[in-house]
Design an enzyme around this catalytic site. Sequence first.
Site, PDB file in Angstrom:
ATOM      1  N   LYS A 191      37.449   9.431  -6.763  1.00 21.84           N
ATOM      2  CA  LYS A 191      37.812  10.083  -8.020  1.00 21.84           C
ATOM      3  C   LYS A 191      39.286   9.840  -8.297  1.00 21.84           C
ATOM      4  O   LYS A 191      40.159  10.388  -7.633  1.00 21.84           O
ATOM      5  CB  LYS A 191      37.560  11.592  -7.993  1.00 21.84           C
ATOM      6  CG  LYS A 191      37.690  12.219  -9.397  1.00 21.84           C
ATOM      7  CD  LYS A 191      37.886  13.722  -9.368  1.00 21.84           C
ATOM      8  CE  LYS A 191      39.342  14.115  -9.274  1.00 21.84           C
ATOM      9  NZ  LYS A 191      40.144  13.757 -10.498  1.00 21.84           N
ATOM     10  N   GLU A 267      47.215  14.598   2.243  1.00 25.86           N
ATOM     11  CA  GLU A 267      48.636  14.248   2.106  1.00 25.86           C
ATOM     12  C   GLU A 267      49.133  15.052   0.916  1.00 25.86           C
ATOM     13  O   GLU A 267      48.776  14.777  -0.224  1.00 25.86           O
ATOM     14  CB  GLU A 267      48.792  12.738   1.885  1.00 25.86           C
ATOM     15  CG  GLU A 267      50.215  12.249   2.104  1.00 25.86           C
ATOM     16  CD  GLU A 267      51.052  12.304   0.840  1.00 25.86           C
ATOM     17  OE1 GLU A 267      51.816  13.291   0.701  1.00 25.86           O
ATOM     18  OE2 GLU A 267      50.943  11.406   0.018  1.00 25.86           O
ATOM     19  N   CYS A 301      55.999  12.452  -3.709  1.00 29.37           N
ATOM     20  CA  CYS A 301      55.842  13.519  -2.716  1.00 29.37           C
ATOM     21  C   CYS A 301      56.963  13.494  -1.682  1.00 29.37           C
ATOM     22  O   CYS A 301      57.278  14.525  -1.089  1.00 29.37           O
ATOM     23  CB  CYS A 301      54.482  13.410  -2.040  1.00 29.37           C
ATOM     24  SG  CYS A 301      54.150  11.799  -1.316  1.00 29.37           S
ATOM     25  N   GLU A 408      58.487  22.811  -4.712  1.00 27.36           N
ATOM     26  CA  GLU A 408      58.466  21.399  -5.116  1.00 27.36           C
ATOM     27  C   GLU A 408      58.491  21.306  -6.633  1.00 27.36           C
ATOM     28  O   GLU A 408      57.636  21.861  -7.317  1.00 27.36           O
ATOM     29  CB  GLU A 408      57.220  20.710  -4.567  1.00 27.36           C
ATOM     30  CG  GLU A 408      57.188  19.219  -4.864  1.00 27.36           C
ATOM     31  CD  GLU A 408      55.975  18.532  -4.261  1.00 27.36           C
ATOM     32  OE1 GLU A 408      56.094  17.360  -3.860  1.00 27.36           O
ATOM     33  OE2 GLU A 408      54.899  19.162  -4.208  1.00 27.36           O
TER      34      GLU A 408
END
Length: 512
Positions: A191, A267, A301, A408
């Site tokens: 996906k 991750e 990231c 973040e």
Amino acid sequence: MSTHAALTVPTIGELSIPTGLFINNEFRASSSGQTVPTINPANGETLLEVSHASQEDVDEAVRAARKAFETAWGNNVQASERGALLNKLADLMERDAEKLAALESLDSGKGIRIVREIDLPDSVACLRYYAGLADKFFGQTIPHFGKDKFVYTIHQPIGVCGQIIPWNYPLLMWAWKVAPALAAGCCIVMKPSELTPLSALYMCQLVKEAGIPAGVFNTVPGLGATTGDAISRHMDIDKVAFTGSVMTGRRISIAAAESNLKKVTLELGGKSPSLIFESANIEEAADWSALGIWFNSGQDCTAGSRIYVHESIYETFIAALKKKAEACAIGQAGLFVCSSDYDETTSFGPLISEAQRDKVLGYISSGVDEGARLVAGGKKWSKSGNGYWVEPTIIADVKPHFKVVQEEIFGPVVVISKFSTESEALTLANSSTFGLAAAVHTNDARQAMRVTAALDAGTVWCNQYGMLHPGVPFGGFKMSGVGRELGTYGLEAYTQVKAVHQNLAMDMQWPI
């Protein structure tokens, strides 16, 4: 509904782009007929409508993958043949490099130069690395049982794997997921992000052209809450691999546990610190720090979004980094609006969506409201138009409890504060729920060894930032993830270890 649509791409012309589901090596419309738009982040306009896969569509893709695993892939194909097919796929990517780069730039907002020089070559390198590794992954013999017993291990593919990839590196994350899974002998239900599905759908054509058997690789575009959840909860998927946010990673873990307890690798996010010690070369540290936070417009990231600087060089470093912010190649980065806007010199593109831009601007406001100093940027780019740019931003004099330090941001915003001692620097760096990456800038070799060992991060760079290689494992400590990608560790993540005990004795030696 049609499964392809025409899209005019500057410098390339009109391309026929897949917009349907890819199941059993064929494109098809979704069973519901529903679609999801993919938006050009440079101007807010819809590029194409892409099929939205339903639960029934996911079921169909899993059935195709299971059949292929049992009959045409897995242990039915020699590892060397799987490697040859991956190399063929890499060849086709290189052949279509200009089309893929243009499409990726248009859909994600990346500068065309960045895609062409970094994302695409790194994706091809990942495929070729695992193509070479496919037939070089061995078990063990365990010689501890005398002449009457022989024990060995076999590494076998897990089976059918669900893979859910993010929008910040659509093509590269596709390669990171697909290459080790296919090399190991697994079959895939993929996906892509609903925000950037186009390069993943284009790659389906190349998978088929490479000769990978029907059902081995399937793609089901759609929303995370529906299509992604269907993958995570599916009772006949053996593993799910995900790259994205911590919040979504938690949901996937719960869904996997509540269904068939499928294996999970995650991750997730980061809030990566860089430590600048007094012995560091300030200009060099500023260069690497600028790359660490403003590459891909901060949508990374591993972005080096927290910088801690020794008090003796604090203001000097900030001044150097401010110059880097002002020199960022912000602009209509490549193929965004029309051919007249084409400019390969720019690399700092827009954020992925209006919501993401507004979220980032909200973080900047919160930092200033809490008492931080705005050194550079902090607002929409003046030439954004209807696009989603935010200027490269530096926020200094932050405190550990500030929201911009703890959370973040996933945008071009870096926060800076000072430290006095090595011990204090490590405490500040490790005071985070994340542990994906970190950097150390120092010309003291002993200090470099001490600090890199003490940092809570899965990747630590010393006097550099952001350099990755398909042969080097990547993953996080703490809330930054579970498991590793890349290297031999990345192949292990798609295999199961079976221990085989062979009895060589002429008669039974053990008492009942």
